[in-house]
Design a protein around this motif. Structure first.
Motif, PDB file in Angstrom:
ATOM      1  N   THR A  60       0.795  -1.176   0.145  1.00 15.23           N
ATOM      2  CA  THR A  60       0.045  -0.024   0.007  1.00 15.23           C
ATOM      3  C   THR A  60       0.825   1.238   0.120  1.00 15.23           C
ATOM      4  O   THR A  60       1.971   1.307   0.720  1.00 15.23           O
ATOM      5  CB  THR A  60      -0.923   0.021   1.136  1.00 15.23           C
ATOM      6  OG1 THR A  60      -1.600  -0.985   1.222  1.00 15.23           O
ATOM      7  CG2 THR A  60      -1.885   1.379   1.375  1.00 15.23           C
ATOM      8  N   THR A  63      -3.034   5.707  -0.349  1.00 16.01           N
ATOM      9  CA  THR A  63      -4.433   5.080  -0.268  1.00 16.01           C
ATOM     10  C   THR A  63      -4.574   4.130  -1.507  1.00 16.01           C
ATOM     11  O   THR A  63      -5.794   3.493  -1.804  1.00 16.01           O
ATOM     12  CB  THR A  63      -5.441   6.042  -0.573  1.00 16.01           C
ATOM     13  OG1 THR A  63      -5.454   6.965  -1.849  1.00 16.01           O
ATOM     14  CG2 THR A  63      -5.579   7.304   0.545  1.00 16.01           C
ATOM     15  N   THR A  64      -3.512   3.949  -2.055  1.00 18.06           N
ATOM     16  CA  THR A  64      -3.727   2.953  -3.368  1.00 18.06           C
ATOM     17  C   THR A  64      -2.838   1.746  -2.813  1.00 18.06           C
ATOM     18  O   THR A  64      -1.748   1.438  -2.395  1.00 18.06           O
ATOM     19  CB  THR A  64      -2.797   3.525  -4.488  1.00 18.06           C
ATOM     20  OG1 THR A  64      -3.318   4.724  -4.865  1.00 18.06           O
ATOM     21  CG2 THR A  64      -2.868   2.517  -5.537  1.00 18.06           C
ATOM     22  N   ARG A  65      -3.887   0.484  -3.146  1.00 18.44           N
ATOM     23  CA  ARG A  65      -3.282  -0.777  -2.585  1.00 18.44           C
ATOM     24  C   ARG A  65      -2.899  -1.655  -4.065  1.00 18.44           C
ATOM     25  O   ARG A  65      -3.502  -1.623  -4.731  1.00 18.44           O
ATOM     26  CB  ARG A  65      -4.295  -1.552  -1.964  1.00 18.44           C
ATOM     27  CG  ARG A  65      -4.104  -2.851  -1.246  1.00 18.44           C
ATOM     28  CD  ARG A  65      -5.120  -3.487  -0.521  1.00 18.44           C
ATOM     29  NE  ARG A  65      -6.140  -4.088  -1.543  1.00 18.44           N
ATOM     30  CZ  ARG A  65      -7.142  -4.300  -0.931  1.00 18.44           C
ATOM     31  NH1 ARG A  65      -7.518  -4.385   0.255  1.00 18.44           N
ATOM     32  NH2 ARG A  65      -8.160  -5.141  -1.942  1.00 18.44           N
ATOM     33  N   PHE A  66      -1.915  -2.374  -3.750  1.00 20.64           N
ATOM     34  CA  PHE A  66      -1.486  -3.148  -5.008  1.00 20.64           C
ATOM     35  C   PHE A  66      -1.239  -4.612  -4.495  1.00 20.64           C
ATOM     36  O   PHE A  66      -0.576  -4.995  -3.327  1.00 20.64           O
ATOM     37  CB  PHE A  66       0.100  -2.856  -5.554  1.00 20.64           C
ATOM     38  CG  PHE A  66       0.064  -1.137  -5.957  1.00 20.64           C
ATOM     39  CD1 PHE A  66      -0.092  -1.008  -7.179  1.00 20.64           C
ATOM     40  CD2 PHE A  66       0.308  -0.237  -5.151  1.00 20.64           C
ATOM     41  CE1 PHE A  66      -0.174   0.291  -7.793  1.00 20.64           C
ATOM     42  CE2 PHE A  66       0.271   1.062  -5.571  1.00 20.64           C
ATOM     43  CZ  PHE A  66      -0.050   1.247  -6.652  1.00 20.64           C
ATOM     44  N   THR A  82       6.081   2.811   1.902  1.00 23.63           N
ATOM     45  CA  THR A  82       4.974   1.720   1.765  1.00 23.63           C
ATOM     46  C   THR A  82       4.529   0.954   3.035  1.00 23.63           C
ATOM     47  O   THR A  82       5.389   1.006   4.054  1.00 23.63           O
ATOM     48  CB  THR A  82       5.698   0.781   0.699  1.00 23.63           C
ATOM     49  OG1 THR A  82       6.624   0.069   1.062  1.00 23.63           O
ATOM     50  CG2 THR A  82       5.966   1.377  -0.797  1.00 23.63           C
ATOM     51  N   ALA A 122       3.661   6.311 -12.735  1.00 19.12           N
ATOM     52  CA  ALA A 122       3.571   6.062 -11.402  1.00 19.12           C
ATOM     53  C   ALA A 122       4.720   5.627 -10.753  1.00 19.12           C
ATOM     54  O   ALA A 122       5.238   4.501 -11.187  1.00 19.12           O
ATOM     55  CB  ALA A 122       2.200   5.403 -10.975  1.00 19.12           C
ATOM     56  N   ARG A 125       4.009   0.209  -9.452  1.00 17.83           N
ATOM     57  CA  ARG A 125       3.184  -0.424 -10.479  1.00 17.83           C
ATOM     58  C   ARG A 125       3.429  -1.986 -10.144  1.00 17.83           C
ATOM     59  O   ARG A 125       4.435  -2.301  -9.760  1.00 17.83           O
ATOM     60  CB  ARG A 125       3.993  -0.194 -11.715  1.00 17.83           C
ATOM     61  CG  ARG A 125       3.758   1.427 -12.232  1.00 17.83           C
ATOM     62  CD  ARG A 125       4.399   1.715 -13.485  1.00 17.83           C
ATOM     63  NE  ARG A 125       3.654   0.816 -14.590  1.00 17.83           N
ATOM     64  CZ  ARG A 125       2.438   1.386 -15.306  1.00 17.83           C
ATOM     65  NH1 ARG A 125       2.155   2.431 -14.722  1.00 17.83           N
ATOM     66  NH2 ARG A 125       1.945   0.805 -16.097  1.00 17.83           N
ATOM     67  N   THR A 227       5.715  11.476  -1.929  1.00 21.57           N
ATOM     68  CA  THR A 227       4.466  11.410  -1.291  1.00 21.57           C
ATOM     69  C   THR A 227       4.723  12.048   0.036  1.00 21.57           C
ATOM     70  O   THR A 227       3.586  12.121   0.968  1.00 21.57           O
ATOM     71  CB  THR A 227       3.617  10.110  -1.242  1.00 21.57           C
ATOM     72  OG1 THR A 227       4.138   9.229  -0.269  1.00 21.57           O
ATOM     73  CG2 THR A 227       3.578   9.436  -2.520  1.00 21.57           C
TER      74      THR A 227
END
Length: 291
Positions: A60, A63-66, A82, A122, A125, A227
């Motif tokens: 994460t 707010t983006t989760r992979f 992360t 980004a 990825r 970030t």
């Protein structure tokens, strides 16, 4: 991919430490093994490519989760914070992965030779692992049984891996690391200094000068790439290093806090709990019980 897994499994099973990490003799290359889903791990990642060979992992950023699993690669192209966790692993089918820290200087050299331009993508990825990259990794891991060949062929194969990463399907995501005039390259100079001097007082004015930017432009680009603000970035590095000292080396809370640059232990404890979700004393007790 199937042929790379046995090599990674054998090395990890023989050399993984209690955190599941097994270094190799090759610069920036390591393998990982986890036998069960694990706790959340907070880190400020260096640029890297991690290829999952078995199991699944969740990463994460903000707010983006992979989520990624076997046959997929996690590509991180900037120093970003992360939170990660293993979500699929068992003693019968452990999580195995191979990770390579990207060498920006080598990427710049290769980008010039291959006449490649920068590309803004980004910073984190998930993509299918590139066959050319995994093939080079397979040949590199085979050298573990050939120690006399390692000094002759090791660096050449690392260079080949970087070439395929730069020119293959992952290339668009990491190309900015190889561009001398990119914002990513400028911010990377400041990040390197913060990583080196994280325990000392750093002035944003000096960091901006090192990056060749005005203070306002530096703040803008630093946050866009990592970030975080520069001071937030430094604080996370301090807390992560303090946690490593306490859990891996058994350092006392006060000693770890002062070693990473904190003057106030209560402030350190508050910042630690805010980042990791529990105070350092509790983490240390749980680590002793787990051990």
């Amino acid at each position: 991919m199937p042929s790379l897994l046995p090599l990674v499994r054998r090395h990890a099973d023989a050399h993984a430490d209690r955190f599941g990490l097994a270094p190799t003799p090759f610069r920036g290359l390591g393998v990982m093994r986890q036998l069960s889903p694990g706790e959340l791990q907070v880190a400020v990642q260096k640029p890297l490519v991690a290829i999952c060979l078995q199991g699944r992992k969740r990463v994460t950023m903000g707010t983006t989760r992979f989520d990624y699993g076997a046959g997929e690669a996690l590509v991180i192209t900037a120093d970003v914070p992360t939170v990660s966790e293993i979500i699929e692993a068992s003693p019968a089918a452990p999580y195995y992965a191979l990770a390579l820290e990207l060498d920006p200087a080598l990427l710049r050299e290769l980008a010039v030779e291959a006449d490649l331009g920068a590309s803004d993508r980004a910073p984190v990825r998930i993509e299918p692992a590139d066959p050319d990259v995994t093939d080079a990794a397979w040949r590199l891991m085979r050298l573990l049984d050939r120690p006399t060949a390692q000094p002759v062929l090791g660096e050449a194969l690392l260079r080949e891996m970087h070439y395929w990463l730069l020119t293959g399907r992952h290339g668009a995501a990491i190309r900015a690391l190889g561009a001398v005039d990119s914002h990513a390259h400028s911010i990377a100079r400041a990040v390197a200094l913060i990583r080196q001097e994280y325990a000392n007082t750093l002035r944003v004015t000096d960091l901006a000068k090192l990056a060749g930017m005005s203070e306002s432009s530096f703040h803008q680009h630093f946050r866009a790439i990592t970030t975080l603000s520069p001071l937030q970035f430094q604080k996370q590095l301090r807390l992560i290093e303090a946690r490593r000292r306490m859990l891996a080396q058994g350092a006392a809370i006060g000693h770890a806090a002062h070693a990473v640059g904190y003057e106030s232990v209560p402030q350190f404890t508050r910042d630690y709990a805010r980042l990791f979700g529990s105070p350092p004393g509790r983490d240390m007790r749980e680590a002793r019980i787990s051990a």
